[in-house]
Scaffold this active site. Sequence first.
Site, PDB file in Angstrom:
ATOM      1  CG  ASP A 265      -1.793   1.188   1.345  1.00  0.00           C
ATOM      2  OD1 ASP A 265      -2.639   1.340   0.450  1.00  0.00           O
ATOM      3  OD2 ASP A 265      -1.662   1.978   2.307  1.00  0.00           O
TER       4      ASP A 265
ATOM      5  CD  GLU B 207      -2.380   2.132  -3.599  1.00  0.00           C
ATOM      6  OE1 GLU B 207      -1.616   2.438  -2.681  1.00  0.00           O
ATOM      7  OE2 GLU B 207      -3.457   2.710  -3.802  1.00  0.00           O
TER       8      GLU B 207
HETATM    9  C1  OTU Z   1      -4.394   3.433  -0.440  1.00  0.00           C
HETATM   10  O1  OTU Z   1      -4.837   4.447  -1.315  1.00  0.00           O
HETATM   11  C2  OTU Z   1      -5.553   2.499  -0.152  1.00  0.00           C
HETATM   12  O2  OTU Z   1      -5.909   1.816  -1.326  1.00  0.00           O
HETATM   13  C3  OTU Z   1      -6.681   3.288   0.460  1.00  0.00           C
HETATM   14  O3  OTU Z   1      -7.820   2.496   0.655  1.00  0.00           O
HETATM   15  C4  OTU Z   1      -6.187   3.871   1.764  1.00  0.00           C
HETATM   16  O4  OTU Z   1      -7.162   4.705   2.313  1.00  0.00           O
HETATM   17  C5  OTU Z   1      -4.893   4.661   1.576  1.00  0.00           C
HETATM   18  O5  OTU Z   1      -3.925   3.961   0.777  1.00  0.00           O
HETATM   19  C6  OTU Z   1      -4.236   4.902   2.917  1.00  0.00           C
HETATM   20  O6  OTU Z   1      -3.755   3.708   3.462  1.00  0.00           O
HETATM   21  O7  OTU Z   1      -1.925   5.059  -1.607  1.00  0.00           O
HETATM   22  O8  OTU Z   1      -1.046   6.054  -3.763  1.00  0.00           O
HETATM   23  O9  OTU Z   1      -6.311   7.669  -4.959  1.00  0.00           O
HETATM   24  O10 OTU Z   1      -4.812   5.278  -4.843  1.00  0.00           O
HETATM   25  O11 OTU Z   1      -5.972   6.789  -1.826  1.00  0.00           O
HETATM   26  C7  OTU Z   1      -2.267   6.511  -3.307  1.00  0.00           C
HETATM   27  C8  OTU Z   1      -6.812   6.511  -4.483  1.00  0.00           C
HETATM   28  C9  OTU Z   1      -2.744   5.585  -2.246  1.00  0.00           C
HETATM   29  C10 OTU Z   1      -5.754   5.643  -3.893  1.00  0.00           C
HETATM   30  C11 OTU Z   1      -5.041   6.322  -2.731  1.00  0.00           C
HETATM   31  C12 OTU Z   1      -4.164   5.343  -2.082  1.00  0.00           C
END
Ligand code: OTU
Length: 556
Positions: free
Chosen positions: A214, A256
């Site tokens: 993440d 991600e």
């Molecule tokens: C990620 O999201 C998760 O997928 C989210 O569900 C979490 O809320 C967030 O981390 C915090 O842990 O890291 O690079 O724009 O791509 O919110 C961006 C949408 C992230 C997602 C962004 C994200």
Amino acid sequence: MDLQPLISVRTNPAVKPPWYADLVIYEVYVRAFRDSNGDGIGDLPGLADRIGYIRDLGITAIWLLPIFPSPLRDDGYDISDFRDVHPDLGTLDDFRKLLDRAHAAGIRVITDLVVNHTSDQHPWFRSARNGPGHPFHDYYVWSPTPDRFAGTRIIFSDTERSNWTWEPQCRLHYWHRFYAHQPDLNYDNPEVRREMLEIVRFWLDLGVDGFRVDAAPYLFEREGTTCENLPETHAFLKEIRKVADTYSPPRVLLAEANQPPAHLAPYFGSGDEFHLAFHFPLMPAMFLAIHREDSKPLLEVLQATPSLPDGCQWAMFLRNHDELTLESIAEADRAYMFDTYAGAKEMRLNLGIRRRLWPLMQGGRRQIELLYGLILSLPGCALLYYGDEIGMGDDLRLGDRNGVRTPMQWSTGLNAGFSEAAPERLYAPVISDPEYHYAGRNVDSHERTPTSFLNWLRRMIKVHRADPLFRGSKMRVLYTDNPKVFAFVREREGQAVLCLNNLSRYIQPARVDLHEWRGRVPVDLIGGAALPSVGNDPVLFTIAPHYFYWFRLEQR
Ligand code: OTU
């Protein structure tokens, strides 16, 4: 006619594709999937019980959203203990049983690894906030003034005013890239790096097959930068990879990194960082292309898509548990996407659109089939978000991204077969608006109806998995004389599958230059029909509205 061979997304034909190169991944929100004990919350035993359903869909890996103890202010991305399971969802033992069940069904299990931050309820932060000198204070990033790292954007722009928040207990500000209750870990502290690598080992020892990492771009901060994609961050991600590589077979890391192509490439390193990365730029491009009825947005992204080091692949996706992010695309495209797909203000969140696939496409089944046709034929893994296979809707009345995280719909029974609890005790209501009511959109009904979307998707995944050319082969875009038709081949050692996609809502003719396959017979991969053999001239195809073809170019 001007015929040009175009872009290629290369993977080395000499190297046998590794186990993870062509996964069909199913993203599961455990809380939403199936409640086994009647408390209104989905859990690990519930998921274990439905592994057969996932296997029958043709899935080869599941990715679980965070399952750790958490105050749940960001659905578990706010972790208060990295080494346990949230009691709502079960126990570590339940998790082991799930692993066994999945593995016995030939399904790999990938878990979320949240490296960038913790919950403010994590014992580290609870101690740290007491001030310098207290244990774990240096696990977080502090400042007497909220003006350091001023070049850093705010990601959750709808709710956060700053990346700094005042901590009254120690009279310092702490750094956070997401919600204020999610303080960022201080990766300059070697203790933090050591802890995180131990957490990685903890889950790998338990038997998980890999991690979706993440928020990978944000680990380090440096003055005068955007604090994203820093060399220090890449260096630490490579440390995680080294740990993963000590396991046999090596476990997989999926990035991600919500970044434009140029910044995305370094996440593969030279084959020594991530194995897989979500293709964030291509995702909105598919929605743009289909609405504009033009392959240009796809061609532009593919042109900018870097070649991958050996042993690396993309993960293609349409939707996930977050908003449809428009962070890393051009401003004009973003405006177009908002106008097209999020007419009402309540559909927007931060720089994205908080809707599920079916409502986004206004229920247009042909468009949705075309989109799945794309992610199943482009190189790499394909990701499916739970519920999209049965046409689930969303609930805009629920705040944040909760509207796309409602209970899975299994049947016409109580709570759509998700839980035996009283409806008011469910963690979230099932979808019951007339258009997307679970009575018509549930697994039972879809299974019983031969023409259902679920059955269609199962067949397509089967066709996709049965053809070796969809595994690790090279992709080359082909020239056509009609920009509404997006054409490419997947090819390896003289073998080729031709993929034609009509992005238009009307029937389209397209001439495709296939002279290098002269004498071959295009055979439809789905129905088996053979077309006349290819001659010297470009071949004229006539493609139905929003339709796609996969032809094996057979030597006869
Ligand atoms: C990620 O999201 C998760 O997928 C989210 O569900 C979490 O809320 C967030 O981390 C915090 O842990 O890291 O690079 O724009 O791509 O919110 C961006 C949408 C992230 C997602 C962004 C994200």
